[in-house]
Every structure is written in C-alpha cells, then in structure tokens.
Scaffold this active site. Sequence first.
Site, PDB file in Angstrom:
ATOM      1  CG  ASP A   1      -1.340  -1.055   3.091  1.00 34.76           C
ATOM      2  OD1 ASP A   1      -1.895  -2.089   3.515  1.00 34.76           O
ATOM      3  OD2 ASP A   1      -0.962  -0.139   3.848  1.00 34.76           O
TER       4      ASP A   1
ATOM      5  CG  ASP B   1       0.479   3.172   5.755  1.00 35.40           C
ATOM      6  OD1 ASP B   1       0.525   3.425   6.970  1.00 35.40           O
ATOM      7  OD2 ASP B   1       0.190   2.044   5.308  1.00 35.40           O
TER       8      ASP B   1
ATOM      9  CG  ASP C   1       3.452  -1.140   9.378  1.00 37.88           C
ATOM     10  OD1 ASP C   1       4.685  -1.208   9.345  1.00 37.88           O
ATOM     11  OD2 ASP C   1       2.818  -0.788  10.389  1.00 37.88           O
TER      12      ASP C   1
END
Length: 240
Positions: free
Chosen positions: A197, A22, A24
Amino acid sequence: MTADIQEEKRSPRERPRLALFDLDHTLLPLDSDHSWGVFTATLGWTDPVEFNRRNDEFFAHYRAGTLDIHDYVRFATDAVRLRGAEAAAAAHERFMAEVITPAILPAARALVERHRAAGDELVIVTATNAFVTRPIADALGIAELIAVDLVRDESGWITGAIDGIPSAREGKVARMQAWLAARGWDWGDVEATFYSDSLNDLALLERVDHPVATNPDPRLRALATERGWPILDLFSQADA
C-alpha cells in the site's frame, strides 16, 4: 538445440512463483503495530494520552517516510518488554481475538487463497516486529514471515533492540535477498509478485516482476498510475 533448451528452462513460466505481501493496510485495513500500541494502552500498560500522542507521531513519520525505526521499535516494545513474556502472550491473544481477527476481511483471505491455490510460495514482508505479526501470519496460514526481528536476552525475552537488518524500506529488499539466498535462489530464479500500500516499499516494488499497488496511499497511487502498475483496491470490494 542445447542453448534453446537451457533458455526454455529459464523461462519465467518455469520459475518458482512467489506472492509477497506487505501486511498493514495491505492484507489488513489497519496498522497492526499502531493498533497493538493502542490496545496495550487500553490495558493500562502505559499512560494512554502520552502513549497515543507519541504513537500517532511515529505513525505520521512512517507515512511520510521519515521514521527512525530503531527509535520506534524501542518505544513500541517498551511496555510489553516490562510486562514479561507470559503477560505479553495473554494480551496478544486478546488482541488477536478483539482487533485482528475481525479485521481479516474476506477479500484479503481470497487474495491469499488464490495464490495458494495456484501453488505460489506465500511470504509476508512487513516492517512490523515479529512479536506482533507472527500470530497474524499464522491466522492467514502464511508460514513464511519476514518481519523486524528483536534482540533477546539470556532469558529469551525481548530487549527492545532490533536484531539484524530491519525489514523496512530498502531493508525489505535485503531481507528478501537473504531469504532467496538461503534457498539457493537469486531474483532471476523466481517470478515474484509484491502487494503493498505504501511508497515506503518502493524499493521492493521496483525489484519484483509484478508490483501491485494495493489500497495505495496517494503517493503510491499516483506513481502506480504513472508507471502503469496494477492498482488493487482490496477493501472497497463488495465482499470486504
């Protein structure tokens, strides 16, 4: 003996290894889509008060897992769409220099380079659109990018609509499945690690061989702890 040899060939050690990231709050300590919106507001492309209010509202929906991605992408791309390709490219170059490049921290680069040195195939899988993220992937030296694709008009410029399946939530699994199929692979043919995250990425975290909760939000941290998944607090490392 033949069966044993065939089984050996299917051993996880022999499968191509994928390192999926991922973007961001995983490789970046910020949200590139949100930050791009803030940046364009500072350029005077939007009313900063109203744009930032709505941008923050959409971001809160994303963190809560309630984002309508089609509404958000129309909103997020409207100003750049109206400015045109040349102005957009110039603005993004400034955005990279002023916002993104300083935010690519040593710990994130080291994680990517460790997988590259191991011979793993590197892929960014992000819910942010490709206009924003392609230059970021290039800056990280990652050629394979699965991002939200945008419909383009006859002139080749974006319309604000999403092209195909958005790479968000369960869509990340579908887009990865298509990426694998294009190479003649299925999930069983590869050994995949995924760094994320957010609990928004639970579907892909559950699909890969090695899920890694990376700078996890509180909900993902709790789930990773419960399931015994590795937790990597990348940006708390001393070299970050």
